[in-house]
Design a protein around this motif. Structure first.
Motif, PDB file in Angstrom:
ATOM      1  N   UNK A   1     -10.850   8.808   4.995  1.00  0.00           N
ATOM      2  CA  UNK A   1     -11.359   9.261   3.696  1.00  0.00           C
ATOM      3  C   UNK A   1     -10.810  10.643   3.328  1.00  0.00           C
ATOM      4  N   UNK A   2     -10.036  10.690   2.288  1.00  0.00           N
ATOM      5  CA  UNK A   2      -9.420  11.948   1.862  1.00  0.00           C
ATOM      6  C   UNK A   2      -9.523  12.067   0.345  1.00  0.00           C
TER       7      UNK A   2
ATOM      8  N   UNK B   1     -14.456  -1.702   8.002  1.00  0.00           N
ATOM      9  CA  UNK B   1     -15.697  -1.144   7.487  1.00  0.00           C
ATOM     10  C   UNK B   1     -16.450  -2.146   6.611  1.00  0.00           C
TER      11      UNK B   1
ATOM     12  N   UNK C   1      -0.276  -5.944   5.716  1.00  0.00           N
ATOM     13  CA  UNK C   1      -0.391  -6.347   7.119  1.00  0.00           C
ATOM     14  C   UNK C   1      -1.076  -7.691   7.289  1.00  0.00           C
TER      15      UNK C   1
ATOM     16  N   UNK D   1       0.804  -1.230   0.000  1.00  0.00           N
ATOM     17  CA  UNK D   1       0.000   0.000   0.000  1.00  0.00           C
ATOM     18  C   UNK D   1       0.834   1.275   0.000  1.00  0.00           C
TER      19      UNK D   1
ATOM     20  N   UNK E   1      -8.508  -0.189   8.357  1.00  0.00           N
ATOM     21  CA  UNK E   1      -9.765   0.537   8.535  1.00  0.00           C
ATOM     22  C   UNK E   1     -10.789   0.114   7.488  1.00  0.00           C
ATOM     23  N   UNK E   2     -10.311  -0.058   6.253  1.00  0.00           N
ATOM     24  CA  UNK E   2     -11.233  -0.451   5.186  1.00  0.00           C
ATOM     25  C   UNK E   2     -11.798  -1.851   5.446  1.00  0.00           C
TER      26      UNK E   2
ATOM     27  N   UNK F   1     -16.998   9.580  -0.563  1.00  0.00           N
ATOM     28  CA  UNK F   1     -17.517   8.551   0.313  1.00  0.00           C
ATOM     29  C   UNK F   1     -18.726   9.043   1.106  1.00  0.00           C
TER      30      UNK F   1
ATOM     31  N   UNK G   1     -16.553   1.581  -0.590  1.00  0.00           N
ATOM     32  CA  UNK G   1     -15.738   1.793   0.614  1.00  0.00           C
ATOM     33  C   UNK G   1     -14.267   1.987   0.233  1.00  0.00           C
ATOM     34  N   UNK G   2     -13.799   1.151  -0.703  1.00  0.00           N
ATOM     35  CA  UNK G   2     -12.380   1.202  -1.065  1.00  0.00           C
ATOM     36  C   UNK G   2     -12.065   2.392  -1.971  1.00  0.00           C
TER      37      UNK G   2
ATOM     38  N   UNK H   1     -16.819   3.860  10.066  1.00  0.00           N
ATOM     39  CA  UNK H   1     -18.179   3.318  10.011  1.00  0.00           C
ATOM     40  C   UNK H   1     -19.057   4.025  11.013  1.00  0.00           C
TER      41      UNK H   1
ATOM     42  N   UNK I   1     -13.185   7.408  -1.769  1.00  0.00           N
ATOM     43  CA  UNK I   1     -12.368   8.597  -1.504  1.00  0.00           C
ATOM     44  C   UNK I   1     -13.181   9.697  -0.855  1.00  0.00           C
ATOM     45  N   UNK I   2     -13.033  10.906  -1.357  1.00  0.00           N
ATOM     46  CA  UNK I   2     -13.707  12.032  -0.718  1.00  0.00           C
ATOM     47  C   UNK I   2     -15.206  12.044  -1.026  1.00  0.00           C
TER      48      UNK I   2
ATOM     49  N   UNK J   1     -22.707   7.306   2.919  1.00  0.00           N
ATOM     50  CA  UNK J   1     -23.586   6.143   3.060  1.00  0.00           C
ATOM     51  C   UNK J   1     -24.401   5.954   1.780  1.00  0.00           C
TER      52      UNK J   1
ATOM     53  N   UNK K   1     -16.944  18.092   4.971  1.00  0.00           N
ATOM     54  CA  UNK K   1     -18.140  17.376   4.517  1.00  0.00           C
ATOM     55  C   UNK K   1     -18.522  16.279   5.522  1.00  0.00           C
TER      56      UNK K   1
ATOM     57  N   UNK L   1      -6.829  -1.562   3.640  1.00  0.00           N
ATOM     58  CA  UNK L   1      -6.142  -1.213   4.884  1.00  0.00           C
ATOM     59  C   UNK L   1      -6.954  -1.748   6.061  1.00  0.00           C
TER      60      UNK L   1
END
Lengths: 352, 344
Positions: free
Chosen positions: A251-252, B188, A99, A79, B184-185, B125, B118-119, A198, B122-123, B127, A268, B182
Motif C-alpha cells: 500500500x503506497x 487479501x 501472472x 500491470x 498480494x491483492x 487503505x 483493497x484494490x 492482511x 492506496x494510502x 480496515x 501510518x 496483483x
C-alpha cells in the motif's frame, strides 16, 4: 459460386502454409538447440538464440533488464502501467495479460520464442495452447532467495547473456556472504513476527518471507506452522512475544514505492500496527521495534535488500557499516539502469 | 364444549412452554459456548486462570481476556445474532425460504465493496475503509432491489429475482478485480472472503452493536405483522397490516444489520439462511419466538464456529466462513431429513 468458394479455400490454405512456414523457418533458423530445466522441474527444448520474449511477471522482467536483454521483450504483463517510472523503456510494450492468465491471441500475434511466467500460474494448459504456435513456456519464479541464482543462470543461458548473469549472481552472492559474515558470531536469534498486507496473516514455512527472515538471521515465530500463509490469532502473537515485528505492504500513495515521495503511508501503517488492542504488551511494540517494509524489496529479485534491512534492524552492532540503502542504490543504478528514488522502509533507522 | 376449549388452552400452553424451554436451552447453550470461547486460546491459561483474569485489572492475562478474547466473543455473538435475525426478516417479508443475505445479493455486494477498497484504497487503505466500503455497497444493493421492486410493484418474487441478478453482477465484478489484481491483492481478497474475527476490538464492537441492535426493538414489535404476512399479502392487508411499508422498512433494517455484520466479519452470510430454518424446524413459524430463537441459533453457530476455527488447528485459524459451513450444513441436513414433512 462453387468455383469461387474453391478458389477462396485454396488461397486461404496457401496463405496458412506461407504463414506457418515463415514462422517455422524463423524459429528453426537459430541453429543451437538446448534443453533447460525450469523451476517447475520440466525440461524445455529451446532453439537459440531467443529473440522475442513475452514476460508475465515483474520479477522476471527485472532480471531480464538486469541481464541487459530488455530489447528482446515484445510483450509484458498488463500491470506494468502501475509503475511507469520504474519501467520507462518497457511501459509501452504490448500488454498481454498477467501472472494469472494471458490473451493467447495477442501472444500468438506477437510471435515470441518464449513466454516467461511463474511456476504455478498461469495453469499448465498454457503450454498446450502455445505449443501449436511454436512458443515455449519457461517457468521461473525469481522470488525465492534460495533458487534465485539458479534461475538467473538458466535465463542467462537462454538469452545468451551468461556474462551478465554471472555478474548479477556474483553481486548477489557477495551480498549474501556479507550478511552471513555479519551473522557468524550471533548466538541469540531474535524472535520475529512477519505480517503481510492482511492483518494476522503471517509467513509460514514454504513462503518467501520465511526464507528471507532466516537469511537475515531472525527466528520466524511462524516457522513451524503447517501452511505458507496462515491466519493466526493475535493472542498467539502476544503469547510468543516477538522481539521484532516486520509488516510488509504493497500500500503506497502512487502505486509503487519507487514513485513514492514521503514515508507517511508507511508511518501510518506502523502506527496502526503499534496501536492494536493489547499489543502494548508485546516486546517489539514496547521497544519500538516495529518496521514496515515495501513489498518491492521483500520478495522478488530485490529480496536481498529487504534481508539486508532486516539484518541491520536485528543486529545493529554487527551491521553498523552495512548500508542496505546504498546496496539498493547500487542495484538500481548498476543492474536496472535507473536512478534510485522512493521510500521502501519505515523507520529507516533502528526504530528508537 | 367447555372441556374441549380447556384442552386447546392446555395444548397451547404446552406448546408455548416447549418454545420457552427451547429458548432457555439456547440461552444456556450460548452461555456454555461463550465460557468455552473465553477460556480457550493460544496462551497457556487454563480455565481457572481465564476466569480469574476477567477480574484482574492489569497484566498480560487481563489484556488477553479483555482486549482479545472478550471482543472477539462479543462480535461473534453480535454477528451471528444479526445475520440470523436479518435472514428471518428477509424470509418473512419475502415469504420465501431461499431469502438470505446471499440470495439477495447483499453479501456479494458487500464483498465487492471490500474488494474495491483493497484494490483502490492506496494510502487510505485501512480496515475501516474496507468495512465502510463493504457497508456502502451492501446498502446500495438493497436500496437498488427496493427501488426495482417499487417500480414493478412490491412482489416478493421480484425482489428475490432482482437479488439473484445483483448477486451475479457483484460476484462477477469482484472476480474481475481479482483477475486484475496483483498476487498480494488477490491474497487479501481471498482472505477477506473467508471471513475473520481476529481484527475486531472494542471500537468495532461499539459501531457494530449500534448498527445491529438498534433496529431490533422495531423488528420484534412487528412480529405479529410478520405472522399475518405469512398468510399472504391480501389476508395481511385485510387484517390491517401495511404490507408495503413493513416490507420496505423490513428490507432496510435487515440490510443494515447484514451489512454491519458482513463488513466487520467477512462473508459468512450462510448463517442468515440456515439459522432461521433451524429455529423454524424446532419451534415453528410464530415470529414472537422465531426471532429470538433464530438469533440465538445464529449466535451459537458463529461463536462455536469461531472457537473451533481458532482452537482445532491452533495457532493457525481456520476461517470462520469455512467452519460455519462445516458445522452448520451437516446439522441443517440432519434436521431437514428428520423433518421431511413441509415445515415452511
Amino acid at each position: 459460386m462453387k468455383k469461387h468458394f474453391t478458389i477462396i479455400c485454396a488461397a486461404a490454405f496457401l496463405l496458412c502454409l506461407l504463414v506457418s512456414g515463415e514462422s517455422a523457418s524463423r524459429k528453426a533458423s537459430g541453429g543451437e538447440n538446448i534443453s533447460i530445466k525450469d523451476t517447475a522441474g520440466r525440461s524445455v527444448e529451446i532453439s537459440l538464440p531467443v529473440k522475442r520474449l513475452v514476460v508475465l511477471t515483474s520479477d522476471a522482467l527485472e532480471i531480464i533488464r538486469a541481464l541487459k536483454a530488455e530489447d528482446l521483450v515484445v510483450g509484458v504483463y498488463s500491470d506494468i502501467s502501475r509503475d511507469p517510472q520504474f519501467w520507462p523503456e518497457l511501459k509501452d510494450k504490448s500488454r498481454v495479460g498477467n501472472w494469472k492468465g494471458l490473451n493467447y491471441e495477442l501472444v500468438a500475434e506477437l510471435n515470441p520464442d518464449v513466454v516467461l511466467c511463474y511456476t504455478q500460474r498461469p495453469g499448465r494448459n498454457m503450454e498446450s495452447k502455445l505449443e501449436p504456435f511454436g512458443i515455449k513456456v519457461i517457468r521461473l519464479d525469481f522470488f525465492r532467495p534460495g533458487k534465485l541464482e539458479k534461475e538467473v543462470a538458466v535465463l542467462g543461458r537462454i538469452l545468451k547473456k551468461e556474462k551478465e548473469a554471472m555478474d548479477l549472481i556474483a553481486w548477489y552472492r557477495n551480498n549474501i556472504e556479507l550478511i552471513q559474515k555479519g551473522l557468524k558470531n550471533i548466538s541469540n536469534q531474535p524472535h520475529i513476527y512477519i505480517e503481510g498486507d492482511s492483518r494476522y496473516h503471517t509467513a509460514g514455512p514454504g513462503s518467501g518471507g520465511n526464507e528471507i527472515c532466516v537469511l537475515a538471521g531472525g527466528h520466524n515465530i511462524a516457522c513451524n506452522l503447517s501452511i505458507p500463509y496462515p491466519e493466526i490469532t493475535p493472542e498467539w502473537i502476544l503469547t510468543n512475544n516477538p522481539d521484532f515485528i516486520v509488516k510488509t505492504t504493497t500500500k503506497t500513495t502512487c502505486g509503487t514505492s519507487y514513485s513514492m515521495a514521503d514515508a507517511l503511508p508507511l508511518k501510518r501503517i506502523r502506527d496502526s500496527v503499534m496501536n492494536r488492542p493489547a499489543w502494548e504488551n508485546i516486546r517489539a511494540v514496547k521497544k519500538n521495534k516495529v518496521f514496515v517494509m515495501s513489498n518491492e524489496i521483500w520478495t522478488g529479485p530485490r529480496a536481498i535488500i529487504g534481508a539486508g534491512y532486516m539484518a541491520k534492524w536485528f543486529y545493529p552492532h554487527a551491521f553498523k557499516d552495512f548500508d542496505p540503502k546504498k546496496l539498493h542504490k547500487e542495484y538500481l543504478e548498476r543492474f536496472q539502469g535507473i536512478k534510485y528514488r522512493g521510500v521502501y522502509v519505515y523507520p529507516e533507522g533502528d526504530g528508537q | 364444549m367447555k372441556i374441549e376449549s380447556n384442552d386447546i388452552c392446555e395444548q397451547y400452553k404446552d406448546i408455548r412452554r416447549k418454545k420457552v424451554f427451547f429458548l432457555i436451552f439456547l440461552a444456556v447453550l450460548l452461555f456454555g459456548v461463550a465460557l468455552t470461547a473465553l477460556s480457550q486460546g493460544a496462551s497457556s491459561m487454563v480455565f481457572k486462570d481465564s476466569v480469574a483474569a476477567v477480574f484482574q485489572d492489569s497484566g498480560i492475562a487481563h489484556a488477553i481476556i479483555w482486549e482479545l478474547r472478550l471482543p472477539r466473543m462479543i462480535m461473534a455473538v453480535l454477528v451471528g445474532f444479526g445475520l440470523a435475525l436479518s435472514g428471518t426478516v428477509f424470509q418473512a417479508i419475502l415469504r420465501n425460504p431461499l431469502a438470505s443475505p446471499y440470495t439477495l445479493g447483499i453479501a456479494s455486494s458487500a464483498g465487492f465493496g471490500a474488494v474495491t477498497a483493497i484494490i483502490f484504497g492506496g494510502s487510505f487503505y485501512s480496515e475501516y475503509l474496507i468495512a465502510g466500503s463493504a457497508f456502502f455497497f451492501a446498502l446500495m444493493s438493497s436500496f437498488f432491489i427496493l427501488s426495482i421492486a417499487r417500480l414493478r410493484g412490491s412482489t416478493p418474487q421480484t425482489m428475490i429475482l432482482a437479488g439473484i441478478a445483483i448477486m451475479f453482477l457483484f460476484s462477477s465484478l469482484s472476480s474481475f478485480f481479482q483477475y486484475m489484481g496483483t498476487v498480494e491483492e488477490v491474497h487479501e481478497i481471498v482472505f477477506w472472503f473467508f471471513g475473520s474475527l481476529s481484527k475486531v476490538g472494542w471500537k468495532e464492537i461499539s459501531v457494530a452493536s449500534v448498527m445491529i441492535l438498534l433496529p431490533v426493538p422495531v423488528i420484534l414489535r412487528w412480529s405479529w405483522d410478520f405472522n399475518l404476512l405469512a398468510a399472504g399479502d391480501e389476508s395481511a392487508k385485510a387484517l390491517g397490516v401495511n404490507v408495503t411499508r413493513i416490507r420496505m422498512l423490513g428490507m432496510v433494517f435487515a440490510s443494515l444489520i447484514t451489512a454491519a455484520a458482513i463488513s466487520f466479519a467477512g462473508v459468512i452470510g450462510f448463517v442468515g439462511l440456515v439459522a432461521p430454518h433451524i429455529a423454524r424446524m424446532v419451534i415453528g413459524g410464530d415470529h414472537w419466538f422465531l426471532f429470538p430463537a433464530s438469533a440465538l441459533v445464529g449466535a451459537v453457530l458463529v461463536l462455536a464456529a469461531d472457537t473451533l476455527g481458532r482452537t482445532l488447528w491452533a495457532p493457525q485459524v481456520i476461517p470462520i466462513g469455512i467452519v460455519t459451513a462445516f458445522i452448520g450444513v451437516p446439522f441443517f441436513f440432519y434436521l431437514l431429513m428428520k423433518k421431511m414433512k413441509e415445515y415452511w
